[in-house]
Design an enzyme around this catalytic site. Structure first.
Site, PDB file in Angstrom:
ATOM      1  N   GLU A 148      47.036  52.295  65.092  1.00 24.47           N
ATOM      2  CA  GLU A 148      46.824  50.745  64.873  1.00 24.47           C
ATOM      3  C   GLU A 148      47.812  49.986  64.689  1.00 24.47           C
ATOM      4  OE1 GLU A 148      44.630  47.888  64.785  1.00 24.47           O
ATOM      5  OE2 GLU A 148      46.164  46.810  63.585  1.00 24.47           O
ATOM      6  N   CYS A 205      35.527  42.369  73.175  1.00 24.15           N
ATOM      7  CA  CYS A 205      34.326  41.353  72.333  1.00 24.15           C
ATOM      8  C   CYS A 205      33.852  40.262  73.111  1.00 24.15           C
ATOM      9  CB  CYS A 205      33.567  41.381  71.286  1.00 24.15           C
ATOM     10  SG  CYS A 205      35.660  40.802  69.875  1.00 24.15           S
ATOM     11  N   LYS A 208      35.295  52.618  67.205  1.00 21.58           N
ATOM     12  CA  LYS A 208      35.124  53.074  68.150  1.00 21.58           C
ATOM     13  C   LYS A 208      35.711  54.781  67.664  1.00 21.58           C
ATOM     14  CE  LYS A 208      33.848  49.310  70.838  1.00 21.58           C
ATOM     15  NZ  LYS A 208      34.664  48.035  69.939  1.00 21.58           N
ATOM     16  N   ALA A 244      43.375  50.832  70.157  1.00 24.52           N
ATOM     17  CA  ALA A 244      43.838  49.354  69.091  1.00 24.52           C
ATOM     18  C   ALA A 244      42.816  49.785  68.379  1.00 24.52           C
ATOM     19  CB  ALA A 244      43.534  48.715  70.003  1.00 24.52           C
TER      20      ALA A 244
HETATM   21  N1  SAM Z   1      38.279  49.010  68.133  1.00 25.93           N
HETATM   22  C1  SAM Z   1      38.740  48.076  66.786  1.00 25.93           C
HETATM   23  C2  SAM Z   1      37.014  49.092  66.229  1.00 25.93           C
HETATM   24  O1  SAM Z   1      36.200  49.727  67.016  1.00 25.93           O
HETATM   25  O2  SAM Z   1      36.993  48.841  65.490  1.00 25.93           O
HETATM   26  C3  SAM Z   1      38.678  46.873  66.714  1.00 25.93           C
HETATM   27  C4  SAM Z   1      39.681  46.910  67.029  1.00 25.93           C
HETATM   28  S1  SAM Z   1      40.478  44.941  67.467  1.00 25.93           S
HETATM   29  C5  SAM Z   1      38.999  44.791  69.279  1.00 25.93           C
HETATM   30  C6  SAM Z   1      41.810  44.990  68.695  1.00 25.93           C
HETATM   31  C7  SAM Z   1      43.181  45.854  67.434  1.00 25.93           C
HETATM   32  O3  SAM Z   1      43.745  45.443  67.986  1.00 25.93           O
HETATM   33  C8  SAM Z   1      42.978  44.630  66.522  1.00 25.93           C
HETATM   34  O4  SAM Z   1      43.130  46.520  64.972  1.00 25.93           O
HETATM   35  C9  SAM Z   1      44.651  44.541  66.185  1.00 25.93           C
HETATM   36  O5  SAM Z   1      44.815  44.383  65.478  1.00 25.93           O
HETATM   37  C10 SAM Z   1      45.101  45.227  67.164  1.00 25.93           C
HETATM   38  N2  SAM Z   1      45.868  44.753  67.784  1.00 25.93           N
HETATM   39  C11 SAM Z   1      46.860  43.300  67.416  1.00 25.93           C
HETATM   40  N3  SAM Z   1      47.896  43.673  68.901  1.00 25.93           N
HETATM   41  C12 SAM Z   1      48.288  44.510  69.322  1.00 25.93           C
HETATM   42  C13 SAM Z   1      49.160  44.708  70.332  1.00 25.93           C
HETATM   43  N4  SAM Z   1      49.969  43.709  70.829  1.00 25.93           N
HETATM   44  N5  SAM Z   1      49.212  46.009  70.201  1.00 25.93           N
HETATM   45  C14 SAM Z   1      48.167  46.633  70.404  1.00 25.93           C
HETATM   46  N6  SAM Z   1      47.236  46.385  69.351  1.00 25.93           N
HETATM   47  C15 SAM Z   1      47.246  45.144  68.699  1.00 25.93           C
END
Ligand code: SAM
Length: 463
Positions: A139, A237, A121, A115
């Site tokens: 993503e 977070c 990350k 994700a």
């Molecule tokens: N790891 C990223 C960073 O450090 O920049 C931040 C990730 S953010 C906390 C979580 C991500 O999960 C979002 O970009 C969101 O679009 C994605 N997401 C939302 N629903 C999801 C799903 N069902 N499966 C996987 N990823 C999903």
């Protein structure tokens, strides 16, 4: 915002979690949020002196849990500096830097960031991999995946493939494929309240439940993709237990071969940061290679027109190989000191990419997936010539280019280049020129008659 803006149900939840620490926790909402940046190891090797210069210019102070991470003050804007565009650092919330530190990626490994957008990350992982091995950075949301791909390119990463898939789509193609997995799960964002008051408006106890259910689903797929002996970092977070410790306990109870190696909390009232949860897990079993084999249905699947290959039956790989030869002939002249990283050529329409990973990743695994970036974008193929890709410029060392100009960060010309303007250059310069700021590549220009036509992609120009 202040603590009076917090939802009552959230305050109650925190009371039951923190007990006598609650007051100190709530008081942290009366203080300003923290800001951080993380230096990019992939760039620093070429310009080590710039790190100290940036530390001095912005009055940076170190983040204790990340050797490349620094705090900056509220009144400075490192995100507007040409060094940011050049990928010298990534703006990242300081607590969030703890997750990849715990995951501890190593060069040469096969790593998944499940994700990944906008890429904090993934770019941290890539910097630790030093260009060796394979990073699949995924993503689910296509628009966010584009931003992720841009950030990966800006940081000069050569060994990452960016996909935009649902976790179950990915796990069908990558069973037990990864040495390490980063799962920075979509969560209820309780650690975002100081930064983004919209997160407060969205928060409800039901949102916490919904996020926990979604995390559980994503974790099943992450498990399926982890090699025996592999490690996984799960992070959020948010503060509640349901999405954190409880989730990890449920996960390890369900999968007897998964064990928790470490679990860390960063709290906004104890450390300078917005707060983060990270768990490190390991799958028991022999660590060892896994060779992907196409299932019968994958083998029979026809090539998609325009996605890989040129759409003519049987043309794909052969054509990519000949495109690579054309690129290599161009590079021998223009980039005499450039060694092509490990990988195999792959064509997406007119774009030539270098798919990293060698044996670790095969082109078929990507078929049918949205792949915003199939590795290092080398060039656009125009009839009989090559146009070098912006991503290639960002992955080079400045001195690798036969023709180059460097602009000082204080020179208005550097900003003019970033706005997409034509620059005046020496009349002796002809053809593709790598433009840089203080030795850090910014992009291409094409010189002729004393003018440098700007080839910075339109979407990246700053106004
Ligand atoms: N790891 C990223 C960073 O450090 O920049 C931040 C990730 S953010 C906390 C979580 C991500 O999960 C979002 O970009 C969101 O679009 C994605 N997401 C939302 N629903 C999801 C799903 N069902 N499966 C996987 N990823 C999903």
């Amino acid at each position: 915002m202040g603590k009076q803006d917090l939802p009552t149900a959230f305050v109650r939840q925190m009371e039951s979690l923190l007990g006598s620490d609650t007051e100190a926790f709530l008081d942290s909402y009366e203080r300003p949020r923290t800001h951080g940046l993380r230096f990019n190891g992939l760039k620093l090797a070429d310009v080590p002196q710039l790190k100290e210069a940036v530390i001095r210019e912005y009055g940076l102070t170190p983040v204790p849990w990340c050797s490349t991470g620094y705090y900056y003050g509220e009144n400075v804007r490192p995100g507007k500096h040409p060094y940011h565009t050049a990928g010298l650092y990534y703006i990242q919330e300081p607590s969030a830097m703890s997750a990849v530190e715990l995951l501890d990626p190593q060069p040469g490994e096969t790593i998944l960031d499940l994700a990944a957008a906008p890429g904090g990350k993934s770019t941290h992982i890539a910097s630790k991999m030093k260009g060796e091995g394979l990073l699949v950075s995924n993503e689910i949301h296509p628009e966010r995946a584009k931003i992720l791909a841009e950030n990966i390119e800006r940081m000069g990463v050569t060994n990452a493939v960016v996909t935009s898939a649902a976790p179950d789509e990915l796990s069908r193609r990558f069973p037990q494929a990864f040495d390490r997995i980063m799962l920075d799960a979509p969560c209820s964002g309780e650690g975002m309240f100081r930064k983004d008051s919209g997160a407060i408006a969205e928060w409800t106890p039901q949102l916490v439940e919904l996020c926990a259910a979604r995390q559980w689903d994503i974790l099943q797929e992450a498990y399926a993709m982890l090699k025996p002996g592999g490690t996984m970092a799960y992070s959020t977070c948010t503060f509640n237990r349901s999405e954190n410790e409880d989730m990890m306990e449920r996960f390890t109870a369900h999968y007897a071969d998964m064990e928790i190696i470490d679990m860390k909390r960063l709290w906004p009232h104890r450390e300078a940061g917005e707060g983060h949860f990270v768990a490190l897990l390991q799958k028991r079993g022999e660590a060892g290679g896994h060779t992907w084999e196409a299932s019968p249905s994958e083998r029979q699947r026809p090539r998609k027109k325009g996605r890989s290959g040129n759409g003519k039956p049987g043309a794909g790989l052969q054509d990519a190989q000949s495109a690579l030869k054309v690129f290599q002939a161009w590079a021998a002249e223009e980039l005499p000191d450039f060694a092509l990283p490990a990988g195999s050529p792959i064509l997406f329409g007119e774009s030539l990419y270098l798919l990293p990973g060698g044996e670790l990743l095969q082109e078929q695994q990507l078929q049918g997936l949205k792949v915003p970036r199939a590795g290092l974008h080398l060039a656009h193929l125009k009839k009989n010539r090559i146009e070098p890709a912006h991503a290639l410029a960002m992955a080079l060392s400045h001195q690798q280019a036969a023709k180059r100009i460097t602009l000082a960060a204080v020179d208005p010309q550097a900003y003019a280049y970033l706005r997409g303007e034509t620059l005046q250059v020496d009349v002796s310069l002809k053809g593709w020129v790598l433009a840089a700021v203080d030795g850090l590549p910014l992009g291409w220009g094409k010189a002729s008659g004393g003018q440098l036509k700007n080839h910075l992609p339109k979407g990246l120009r700053q106004h």
